[in-house]
Design an enzyme around this catalytic site. Structure first.
Site, PDB file in Angstrom:
ATOM      1  N   ARG A  27      14.194   0.272   4.515  1.00 20.40           N
ATOM      2  CA  ARG A  27      15.310   1.071   4.554  1.00 20.40           C
ATOM      3  C   ARG A  27      15.777   0.859   6.369  1.00 20.40           C
ATOM      4  NH1 ARG A  27      15.415   6.057   5.273  1.00 20.40           N
ATOM      5  NH2 ARG A  27      14.235   6.343   3.773  1.00 20.40           N
TER       6      ARG A  27
ATOM      7  N   ASP B   6      38.885  -5.077   9.923  1.00 17.95           N
ATOM      8  CA  ASP B   6      38.248  -5.748   8.744  1.00 17.95           C
ATOM      9  C   ASP B   6      38.465  -7.155   9.049  1.00 17.95           C
ATOM     10  OD1 ASP B   6      37.697  -6.660   6.179  1.00 17.95           O
ATOM     11  OD2 ASP B   6      38.154  -4.675   5.378  1.00 17.95           O
TER      12      ASP B   6
ATOM     13  N   TYR C  17      42.819  -3.667   1.467  1.00 18.52           N
ATOM     14  CA  TYR C  17      41.914  -3.734   0.321  1.00 18.52           C
ATOM     15  C   TYR C  17      42.098  -2.241  -0.450  1.00 18.52           C
ATOM     16  CZ  TYR C  17      37.977  -4.525  -2.566  1.00 18.52           C
ATOM     17  OH  TYR C  17      37.197  -4.738  -3.563  1.00 18.52           O
TER      18      TYR C  17
ATOM     19  N   LYS D  75      32.557 -12.186   0.555  1.00 16.89           N
ATOM     20  CA  LYS D  75      33.764 -13.193   0.481  1.00 16.89           C
ATOM     21  C   LYS D  75      33.344 -14.454   1.401  1.00 16.89           C
ATOM     22  CE  LYS D  75      35.436  -9.739  -1.634  1.00 16.89           C
ATOM     23  NZ  LYS D  75      36.103  -8.747  -0.828  1.00 16.89           N
TER      24      LYS D  75
HETATM   25  C1  LIG Z   1      36.296  -7.230  -0.747  1.00 16.86           C
HETATM   26  C2  LIG Z   1      36.693  -6.666   0.133  1.00 16.86           C
HETATM   27  C3  LIG Z   1      36.121  -5.356   0.896  1.00 16.86           C
HETATM   28  C4  LIG Z   1      35.100  -4.671   0.217  1.00 16.86           C
HETATM   29  O1  LIG Z   1      33.694  -5.125   0.091  1.00 16.86           O
HETATM   30  P1  LIG Z   1      32.775  -5.187  -0.863  1.00 16.86           P
HETATM   31  O2  LIG Z   1      31.835  -6.191  -0.367  1.00 16.86           O
HETATM   32  O3  LIG Z   1      33.423  -5.565  -2.230  1.00 16.86           O
HETATM   33  O4  LIG Z   1      32.366  -3.896  -0.881  1.00 16.86           O
HETATM   34  C5  LIG Z   1      36.954  -4.702   1.868  1.00 16.86           C
HETATM   35  N1  LIG Z   1      37.800  -5.474   2.547  1.00 16.86           N
HETATM   36  C6  LIG Z   1      38.292  -6.762   2.199  1.00 16.86           C
HETATM   37  C7  LIG Z   1      39.444  -7.151   2.879  1.00 16.86           C
HETATM   38  C8  LIG Z   1      37.983  -7.184   1.006  1.00 16.86           C
HETATM   39  O5  LIG Z   1      38.427  -8.198   0.565  1.00 16.86           O
END
Ligand SMILES: *Cc1c(COP(=O)(O)O)cnc(C)c1O
Length: 384
Positions: free
Chosen positions: A57, A180, A109, A205
């Site tokens: 961890r 982000d 998101y 992604k």
């Molecule tokens: C998918 C997504 C998230 C969340 O990420 P996870 O890996 O699904 O927890 C946050 N911000 C954006 C822009 C996303 O497309």
């Protein structure tokens, strides 16, 4: 982590760093691929005497490689890996105390909206949702309690852009800027170099890129801030397993060529859709019709694989997403395969009754790296 055989990143292009940064050959065997250290604990030679790892961890060598890699790709000094993008965002927000205020871009998101307003607001954090293209409104939203400006660019799903450098310049001392960067990936945009303090990715992604792993990453420069985040990463414990880190490392190796192909496919498809009579509006930063096209050209090295379109009605939108064959109807984005979805009822359903709800006529495309002619034929048939 560098050695004589794998010199420092400085001077290498991003495509090269994507393959090598943080990934020295295994010192004991010479294995060129980072081993999956599938272990929870590490043997110590005497109490508290070990080779840098004591419990997975707190740290694991496969994770260390991924953390060094994201730091390098974002042009930062430090990287941190998490079990999901949401876990990465949640850990950032745990820097703050009840009563602290956070300004957030008003198109984000759906899961970020849900985490902020339905979970973290219960612990006394306060959020203001602001159109970040309005710099005066953004400045006006900042109070003495404001600790963070959190934004996405391009946004999910409306493909709005935020001017990272301009926003970084207007923030008072002591207010962090968190970006982000999931939609662009570091191949197209590096927010730390534009003045952001923390960059976050859902590595589920584009970074992972193959729709086979869920993960989150942070990159930053500040030595004191990373210590606070490392403490939280270990204290909260939302860490990725070694296999997930390996898959992400493997996916990132092809980031450069994937993003180039995602971008060229998406531009051709956006142009095709813009000329199609069934489509009312195409929202893609690489089209001159995008209201922030100039900013896209200035801030990004390519425009990415995400396109949003407005159809005539909600039934037309639902029909289109049900009729494509190559574009699979699914949540998520950023994989090599093309996906299509209806944000209003799928990814952004959690915002449906909120001020940041998305239009029901909206369809979102995640353009993959298949042959562009096959993708256009699929969309043409679905819109017929
Ligand atoms: C998918 C997504 C998230 C969340 O990420 P996870 O890996 O699904 O927890 C946050 N911000 C954006 C822009 C996303 O497309």
């Amino acid at each position: 982590m560098t050695s004589a055989n794998n010199p420092p990143d400085d001077g290498y292009h991003l495509d090269t760093r994507a393959i090598h940064a943080g990934q020295d050959p295994d010192p004991s065997t010479g294995a060129i691929m980072t081993p999956i250290y599938q272990t929870s604990t590490f043997v110590q030679s005497a109490p508290a005497e070990h080779q840098g790892y004591d419990y997975s961890r707190s740290g694991n060598p496969t994770r260390t490689a991924l953390e060094a890699l994201i730091a390098s790709l974002e042009g930062g000094r430090h990287g941190l890996a998490f079990a999901s993008g949401m876990a990465a965002i949640d850990t950032v927000l745990r820097l703050f105390d009840p009563g602290d205020h956070i300004v957030v871009g008003s198109d984000v998101y759906g899961g970020t909206y849900r985490l902020f307003e339905r979970v973290l607001a219960r612990y006394g954090l306060r959020f203001s949702w602001v159109d970040l293209s309005d710099l005066a409104a953004t400045r006006a939203a900042i109070t003495p309690e404001t600790k963070l400006l959190w934004l996405e660019t391009p946004t999910n799903p409306l493909m709005g852009l935020a001017d990272i450098a301009a926003l970084a310049a207007l923030l008072p001392e002591g207010v962090l800027l968190g970006v982000d960067n999931t939609f662009a990936s570091p191949a197209l945009q590096q927010p730390l170099l534009l003045g952001a303090d923390i960059v976050m990715h859902s590595s589920t992604k584009y970074l992972g890129g193959h729709s086979d792993v869920v993960g989150g990453l942070l990159a930053l420069n500040d030595d004191e801030l990373v210590e606070r985040l490392r403490f939280l990463q270990n204290a909260v414990g939302a860490v990725p397993g070694p296999m997930d880190c390996f898959l992400t490392l493997r996916g990132i190796k092809t980031l450069g060529i994937r993003m180039a192909r995602h971008s060229s496919n998406a531009l051709a498809i956006a142009q095709f859709l813009e000329d199609h009579t069934a489509v009312q509006r195409v929202i893609y930063p690489g089209l001159q019709s995008h209201p922030q096209y100039e900013l896209a050209v200035r801030q990004m090295r390519g425009f990415g694989g995400m396109i949003s379109i407005i159809l005539a009605s909600e039934p037309a939108a639902r029909q289109m997403v049900s009729r494509t064959k190559l574009f699979a109807l699914a949540e998520s984005l950023g994989g090599v395969e093309s996906l299509i979805e209806h944000p209003h009822s799928m990814t952004h359903a959690s915002t449906a009754t909120s001020p940041i709800a998305v239009p029901a006529e909206l369809v979102r495309l995640s353009v993959g790296i298949e042959h562009v002619n096959d993708l256009i034929a699929d969309l043409r048939a679905a819109l017929a």
